[in-house]
Design a protein around this motif. Structure first.
Motif: not given
Length: 154
Positions: A33-43, A45-53
């Motif tokens: 689970e991430l908020a918009s604008g988040a940063e990850l070191p690499a893709p 291996a799981t799905a991402i649930a991204l909160s949007l604005r």
């Protein structure tokens, strides 16, 4: 009876290529689970649930390829290191658009496929990515979150 209509694939079979891997990722119980604008070191291996604005407040780093209605949502995530260059699939669980941005430029999709009646999977977009930094931007989404996955194409 129109045999051409009867032979047309529907559901998950309507996609241009097999989607079992993408559907499994998107339907898994524990997405990142991430908020918009988040940063990850690499893709991941799981799905991402991204909160949007709301689209007007999303502050996308690059103007999206497609304009969307003002009542739609948008957001982005940065991936600091795509380890290996190649063809990658971005799988979206719901409707919307995804842009891949590298070196400040929108990449053109290599392929895409969609189906409206495949449970848990709405759209697949493939991009030819370079190794290095990647920003994925989502726009035109009807809800304030989107679930997606990024995987190397087979």
């Amino acid at each position: 009876m129109n045999f051409a209509m009867a032979a047309k694939p529907s559901g998950c079979a309507a996609f241009k290529w097999p989607v079992d891997r993408e559907r499994a990722l998107l339907s898994a119980a524990d997405p990142t689970e991430l908020a918009s604008g988040a940063e990850l070191p690499a893709p991941p291996a799981t799905a991402i649930a991204l909160s949007l604005r709301p689209g007007a407040d999303a502050a996308l780093p690059t103007p999206p390829e497609r304009a969307s209605a003002p009542d739609r949502f948008a957001g982005f995530v940065r991936i600091r290191q795509v380890e290996k260059a190649g063809l990658y699939t971005i799988a979206l669980a719901s409707g919307g658009w995804v842009d891949a941005v590298q070196n400040g430029h929108l990449l053109k999709p290599a392929e895409f496929s969609g189906a409206t009646d495949c449970e848990g999977l709405r759209k697949l977009v493939r991009y030819r990515l370079a190794a290095g930094d990647l920003t994925l931007q989502f726009s035109g989404v009807g809800a304030n979150a989107i679930r997606f996955a990024i995987v190397p194409a087979d």
